[in-house]
Design an enzyme around this catalytic site. Sequence first.
Site, PDB file in Angstrom:
ATOM      1  N   HIS A 270      -0.289  -5.126  -0.573  1.00 52.59           N
ATOM      2  CA  HIS A 270       1.110  -4.883   0.399  1.00 52.59           C
ATOM      3  C   HIS A 270       2.323  -5.659  -0.094  1.00 52.59           C
ATOM      4  CE1 HIS A 270       3.158  -5.132   4.260  1.00 52.59           C
ATOM      5  NE2 HIS A 270       2.248  -3.987   4.632  1.00 52.59           N
ATOM      6  N   ASP A 327      -4.796  -0.289   6.251  1.00 52.98           N
ATOM      7  CA  ASP A 327      -5.519   1.351   6.020  1.00 52.98           C
ATOM      8  C   ASP A 327      -6.864   1.143   5.327  1.00 52.98           C
ATOM      9  OD1 ASP A 327      -2.331   1.899   4.867  1.00 52.98           O
ATOM     10  OD2 ASP A 327      -3.158   2.685   6.725  1.00 52.98           O
TER      11      ASP A 327
HETATM   12  C1  SDX Z   1       1.289   0.419   4.649  1.00 53.62           C
HETATM   13  O1  SDX Z   1       5.334  -1.955   4.339  1.00 53.62           O
HETATM   14  C2  SDX Z   1       4.461  -1.925   5.133  1.00 53.62           C
HETATM   15  O2  SDX Z   1       4.723  -2.792   6.304  1.00 53.62           O
HETATM   16  C3  SDX Z   1       3.612  -0.917   5.307  1.00 53.62           C
HETATM   17  C4  SDX Z   1       2.577  -0.796   6.396  1.00 53.62           C
HETATM   18  C5  SDX Z   1       2.919  -0.353   7.670  1.00 53.62           C
HETATM   19  O3  SDX Z   1       2.406  -0.831   8.591  1.00 53.62           O
HETATM   20  O4  SDX Z   1       4.273   0.062   7.708  1.00 53.62           O
HETATM   21  O5  SDX Z   1       1.925  -2.118   6.477  1.00 53.62           O
HETATM   22  C6  SDX Z   1       1.667   0.378   5.939  1.00 53.62           C
HETATM   23  O6  SDX Z   1       1.923   1.038   4.012  1.00 53.62           O
HETATM   24  C7  SDX Z   1       0.325  -0.433   4.045  1.00 53.62           C
HETATM   25  C8  SDX Z   1       0.173  -0.250   2.330  1.00 53.62           C
HETATM   26  C9  SDX Z   1      -0.789   1.146   2.221  1.00 53.62           C
HETATM   27  N1  SDX Z   1      -0.869   1.328   0.707  1.00 53.62           N
HETATM   28  C10 SDX Z   1      -2.071   1.251   0.259  1.00 53.62           C
HETATM   29  O7  SDX Z   1      -2.868   0.816   0.630  1.00 53.62           O
HETATM   30  C11 SDX Z   1      -2.133   1.842  -1.297  1.00 53.62           C
HETATM   31  C12 SDX Z   1      -2.787   0.900  -2.414  1.00 53.62           C
HETATM   32  N2  SDX Z   1      -1.632  -0.321  -2.329  1.00 53.62           N
HETATM   33  C13 SDX Z   1      -0.653  -0.366  -3.659  1.00 53.62           C
HETATM   34  O8  SDX Z   1      -0.115   1.174  -3.812  1.00 53.62           O
HETATM   35  C14 SDX Z   1       0.265  -1.247  -3.508  1.00 53.62           C
HETATM   36  O9  SDX Z   1      -0.314  -2.607  -3.026  1.00 53.62           O
HETATM   37  C15 SDX Z   1       1.406  -1.093  -2.652  1.00 53.62           C
HETATM   38  C16 SDX Z   1       2.395   0.071  -2.855  1.00 53.62           C
HETATM   39  C17 SDX Z   1       1.199  -1.093  -0.986  1.00 53.62           C
HETATM   40  C18 SDX Z   1       2.405  -2.260  -3.110  1.00 53.62           C
HETATM   41  O10 SDX Z   1       2.622  -2.234  -4.136  1.00 53.62           O
HETATM   42  P1  SDX Z   1       3.571  -3.148  -4.854  1.00 53.62           P
HETATM   43  O11 SDX Z   1       4.820  -3.378  -4.329  1.00 53.62           O
HETATM   44  O12 SDX Z   1       3.561  -3.116  -6.492  1.00 53.62           O
HETATM   45  O13 SDX Z   1       2.655  -4.584  -4.665  1.00 53.62           O
HETATM   46  P2  SDX Z   1       2.727  -5.907  -5.441  1.00 53.62           P
HETATM   47  O14 SDX Z   1       4.423  -6.063  -5.897  1.00 53.62           O
HETATM   48  O15 SDX Z   1       2.423  -6.911  -4.128  1.00 53.62           O
HETATM   49  O16 SDX Z   1       1.841  -5.717  -6.625  1.00 53.62           O
HETATM   50  C19 SDX Z   1       1.509  -6.829  -7.295  1.00 53.62           C
HETATM   51  C20 SDX Z   1       0.866  -6.314  -8.380  1.00 53.62           C
HETATM   52  C21 SDX Z   1       1.428  -5.175  -9.270  1.00 53.62           C
HETATM   53  O17 SDX Z   1       1.029  -5.257 -10.619  1.00 53.62           O
HETATM   54  P3  SDX Z   1       2.014  -6.234 -11.560  1.00 53.62           P
HETATM   55  O18 SDX Z   1       3.282  -5.119 -11.386  1.00 53.62           O
HETATM   56  O19 SDX Z   1       2.319  -7.626 -11.275  1.00 53.62           O
HETATM   57  O20 SDX Z   1       1.353  -5.841 -12.886  1.00 53.62           O
HETATM   58  O21 SDX Z   1      -0.488  -6.063  -8.061  1.00 53.62           O
HETATM   59  C22 SDX Z   1      -0.692  -4.557  -8.260  1.00 53.62           C
HETATM   60  C23 SDX Z   1       0.629  -3.985  -8.801  1.00 53.62           C
HETATM   61  O22 SDX Z   1       0.497  -3.092  -9.609  1.00 53.62           O
HETATM   62  N3  SDX Z   1      -1.210  -3.769  -7.448  1.00 53.62           N
HETATM   63  C24 SDX Z   1      -2.669  -3.481  -7.209  1.00 53.62           C
HETATM   64  C25 SDX Z   1      -2.721  -3.015  -5.974  1.00 53.62           C
HETATM   65  N4  SDX Z   1      -1.802  -3.134  -5.214  1.00 53.62           N
HETATM   66  C26 SDX Z   1      -0.826  -3.717  -5.902  1.00 53.62           C
HETATM   67  N5  SDX Z   1      -3.340  -3.083  -8.123  1.00 53.62           N
HETATM   68  C27 SDX Z   1      -4.492  -2.574  -7.940  1.00 53.62           C
HETATM   69  N6  SDX Z   1      -4.880  -1.989  -6.691  1.00 53.62           N
HETATM   70  C28 SDX Z   1      -3.873  -2.042  -5.602  1.00 53.62           C
HETATM   71  N7  SDX Z   1      -4.042  -1.659  -4.569  1.00 53.62           N
END
Ligand code: SDX
Length: 392
Positions: A270, A327
């Site tokens: 998140h 989710d």
């Molecule tokens: C919602 O914003 C909100 O409030 C949204 C929401 C709402 O109620 O409106 O809460 C609803 O959208 C929830 C999120 C739903 N999406 C998913 O579940 C999709 C899977 N999640 C990822 O796509 C991701 O976690 C995001 C898009 C949600 C966040 O991505 P970020 O901004 O890259 O997250 P981060 O900065 O915390 O990531 C840190 C690291 C990154 O790697 P590095 O660049 O540091 O090497 O963790 C990695 C990311 O690539 N990472 C993941 C991951 N999520 C983040 N790696 C593997 N699996 C994942 N799910």
Amino acid sequence: QTGMFTYDPGFTSTASCESSLTYIDGEEGILLHRGYPIGQLAEHSSFMEVSYLMLNGELPNSQELDEFSRTITRHTMLHEQLATFYRGFRRDAHPMAIMCGVVGALSAFYHDSTDISDPHHRKVSSHRLIAKMPTIAAMAYKYSVGQPFLYPDNSLSYTANFLRMTFGVPAEPYEVHPAVERAMDRIFILHADHEQNASTSTVRLAGSSGANPFACIAAGIACLWGPAHGGANEAALNMLREIGTPDRIKHYIERAKDKNDPFRLMGFGHRVYKNYDPRATVMQKTVREVFEALKVTDPVFETALQLEEIALNDDYFHEKKLFPNVDFYSGIILSAMGFPTTMFTALFALARTVGWVAQWNEMISDPGQKIGRPRQLYTGPTERDYIPIEKR
Ligand code: SDX
């Protein structure tokens, strides 16, 4: 320092707006709506009561709640011409494509409440949006399965009305299962609002130009559809089904950690929560309740539980503070209720309409609000002269 919260200076510099609706502490996994913890609202409140709270700032007394519910109920029907609008879509159109189109078209049918300078218009269009989303979503589902639309039955609660329009058929009576109604209502509460997430920020930005509320909510629906945002509930269940049995979890965990692999664990991670999403806690509990009430099970739930266990004990996920989000479990419940995965994000949009409308009202009622205009860091070429094509 405002009230009980102390802002960290870095945070205020990135804040896009001020809002009194929802507070999230991502590090602690805290989510409050007008000061009330999401766990208490999910346990004791109803979606109509939370809707009143988001729009008015205080929990209603019973008379206020009855009046509000009656007002919303009065608006549940759709202009009959809109039913024809559905027939322009292919039967296999994704429900979110239909939701974007139909909600965007509402301003063509309800232009008597689109003067946003008029507080009464703002109130009526807000109530219309909250009231009509269940009808629009149910009709999107009916259209996709080739069944006739059912009109709202306003003797039912908001959520029971939606379930009947979705799963009922004209040929026989439909009884809403109390446990399903309770779980659906709780899922709506869990999705009602979430501070300045991507789709809410889209609604605010669209609203800041003075666009009518129906168009702004349609913009929010479009943004929510993305798999990184509201589309994750559909993607998470599809992922769990693809993983199938627990013995395959490790392979997918390794793929999620591999920077060269675009695969992400859907329903995990998140932008704000660096702790367990408090909504996921309630969701997991609700899976067990629905399974027990419906006397059903789904092996995917066991896979989800084991995937969570393995991921939370993995250094990569621990270091990156990746936890299940809203989710991760929701699709398992919705599937047990009978919804196809394609309807999951439409349900998210139905519930989030309350938050979008409350956030839009908060913004549009601020006399000092101006059109949003994000800037950029320019990384293109410095100024240079045009070169005629014969010299290129
Ligand atoms: C919602 O914003 C909100 O409030 C949204 C929401 C709402 O109620 O409106 O809460 C609803 O959208 C929830 C999120 C739903 N999406 C998913 O579940 C999709 C899977 N999640 C990822 O796509 C991701 O976690 C995001 C898009 C949600 C966040 O991505 P970020 O901004 O890259 O997250 P981060 O900065 O915390 O990531 C840190 C690291 C990154 O790697 P590095 O660049 O540091 O090497 O963790 C990695 C990311 O690539 N990472 C993941 C991951 N999520 C983040 N790696 C593997 N699996 C994942 N799910």
